[in-house]
Write a protein that holds these residues in place. Structure first.
Motif, short mmCIF file in Angstrom:
data_model
loop_
_atom_site.label_atom_id
_atom_site.label_comp_id
_atom_site.label_asym_id
_atom_site.label_seq_id
_atom_site.Cartn_x
_atom_site.Cartn_y
_atom_site.Cartn_z
N ILE A 76 46.29 31.79 34.79
CA ILE A 76 45.92 30.74 33.84
C ILE A 76 46.19 29.37 34.47
N LEU A 117 54.95 42.69 13.96
CA LEU A 117 54.37 43.59 12.96
C LEU A 117 54.73 45.05 13.27
N ALA A 149 47.27 49.35 21.04
CA ALA A 149 46.41 49.25 22.23
C ALA A 149 46.30 47.79 22.63
N GLY A 150 46.07 47.56 23.91
CA GLY A 150 45.83 46.20 24.39
C GLY A 150 47.11 45.46 24.70
N ASP A 151 47.05 44.14 24.56
CA ASP A 151 48.16 43.28 24.99
C ASP A 151 49.47 43.55 24.26
N ALA A 169 48.66 42.57 30.76
CA ALA A 169 47.82 41.96 29.72
C ALA A 169 46.48 41.57 30.31
N LEU A 170 45.60 42.53 30.45
CA LEU A 170 44.26 42.28 31.00
C LEU A 170 43.22 42.95 30.12
N ALA A 171 42.02 42.38 30.15
CA ALA A 171 40.99 42.81 29.20
C ALA A 171 40.45 44.23 29.45
N PRO A 172 40.16 44.63 30.70
CA PRO A 172 39.57 45.97 30.85
C PRO A 172 40.49 47.10 30.34
N ALA A 196 42.80 46.79 28.09
CA ALA A 196 42.92 46.60 26.63
C ALA A 196 41.75 47.27 25.92
#
Ligand code: FAD
Length: 298
Positions: free
Chosen positions: A7, A98, A128-130, A146-149, A151
């Motif tokens: 980032i 949560l 699932a995911g981040d 923490a990456l999109a694919p 996730a």
């Protein structure tokens, strides 16, 4: 810009493109410290400096000063700098509140613990995911990526299993990633050399320069490839590629596909990769790296 991760680098480039003076502070000795080795990161340093980013490595930001609610100074362990805006890009933490309230167990990384079905420790609750922890395809160790694919794939597994029962399994990740830093594309997968050592492997590496086309074909560019193997097994543990052409994303994807299946340098050498003068050299750069590491076998 505080932080020299993905980032931080993207924001630094965007701000330079807007004509801003940019000071980038990174507390570690090199940018992308958790995903690249220092020798490869130096190529990124050169590109940042060439494009006017004022790079402050080994320099931890410890505070800010300001007047009337406006920041005007950044304070580091080494000095104070006048600035008028700060962007923080110092990493990602899962928002687990949560899940904790629901009674879900957290894993050793601080993210929500899940098994290969994306089931949390609470029956019928999936994560699932981040927000969720995952594990390395190489070491099997728990990690947080923490990456999109991944996730999206974890989401697919969780959704399918929520409907059909234990239908899909998530296999794990390599931390495959790619980004652009000014005119360079930088990509990586698997373990860095430092990580490989920390994980108890006996890593050996090579860094080669290769062209993206046949040597006589116009328009090719030079790319840098680092390949890390485990000396005893010949297993390829990681690859890092940097160069001024987005073709390197394809190289890292080939490497990730092979490494994810436990490939050795023999598997890399015999991978039946494509060739034509405008698209690749006859010896694909990944194969050349494997050849170098084969110590004369190929
Ligand atoms: C600036 C930036 C650039 C990135 N670039 C890349 C990239 O180039 N490549 C890459 O692989 N990854 C990239 N990533 C990472 C990628 O975006 C994430 O890994 C991915 O979005 C994770 O997906 P997710 O669904 O787990 O979480 P998210 O995409 O964050 O989605 C979670 C959603 O849940 C919502 N939510 C949270 N709590 C609640 C609640 N209690 N009730 C209802 N809704 C809630 C949030 O508002 C959010 O919309 C980037 C991330 C950032 C921040």
């Amino acid at each position: 810009m505080v932080g020299g991760g993905y980032i931080g680098l993207e924001v630094a480039e965007a701000l330079r493109n807007l004509g801003k003076r940019v000071l980038l502070f990174e507390m570690m000795p090199h940018v992308l410290p958790t995903t690249f080795d220092e020798d490869m990161a130096k190529l990124i340093h050169d590109e940042l400096i060439k494009n006017g980013v004022e790079l402050h490595l080994n320099e931890k930001v410890v505070g800010f000063r300001g007047v009337n609610g406006h920041v005007n100074k950044v304070i580091t362990e080494k000095g104070e700098y006048n600035i008028d805006k700060v962007v923080m890009g110092v990493g990602v933490k899962p928002d687990v509140d949560l899940a904790v309230k629901a009674g879900a167990r957290l894993g050793e990384t601080g993210a929500v613990w899940v098994n290969e079905y994306m089931e949390t420790s609470v029956p019928n609750v999936y994560a699932a995911g981040d927000v969720a922890e995952t594990w390395s395809l190489i070491t099997g160790k728990r990690m947080y990526v923490a990456l999109a694919p991944p996730a999206n794939k974890m989401g697919q597994v969780a959704g399918a299993n929520a409907v059909k029962g234990r239908f899909l399994k998530f296999p794990g990740v390599l931390g495959t990633a790619v980004t652009k830093v000014f005119s360079l594309y930088v990509a990586r997968t698997g373990l860095t050399e430092r990580q490989a050592r920390e994980e108890g492997f006996k890593p050996v590496s090579t860094t080669i320069k290769a062209r993206t086309t046949a040597h006589y074909y116009p328009g090719g560019v030079q790319v840098n490839i680092k390949m890390i193997i485990d000396e005893s097994s010949g297993r390829v543990l990681g690859v890092q590629v940097i160069g001024p052409d987005k073709i390197i994303a394809g190289y890292i994807d080939v490497a990730a596909a092979l490494i994810g299946k436990g490939a050795t340098i023999d598997d890399f050498f015999f991978a039946d990769l494509s060739y034509s003068p405008p698209t690749a050299p006859i010896w694909h750069p990944l194969i050349t790296a494997a050849r170098v590491l084969s110590k004369g076998k190929y």
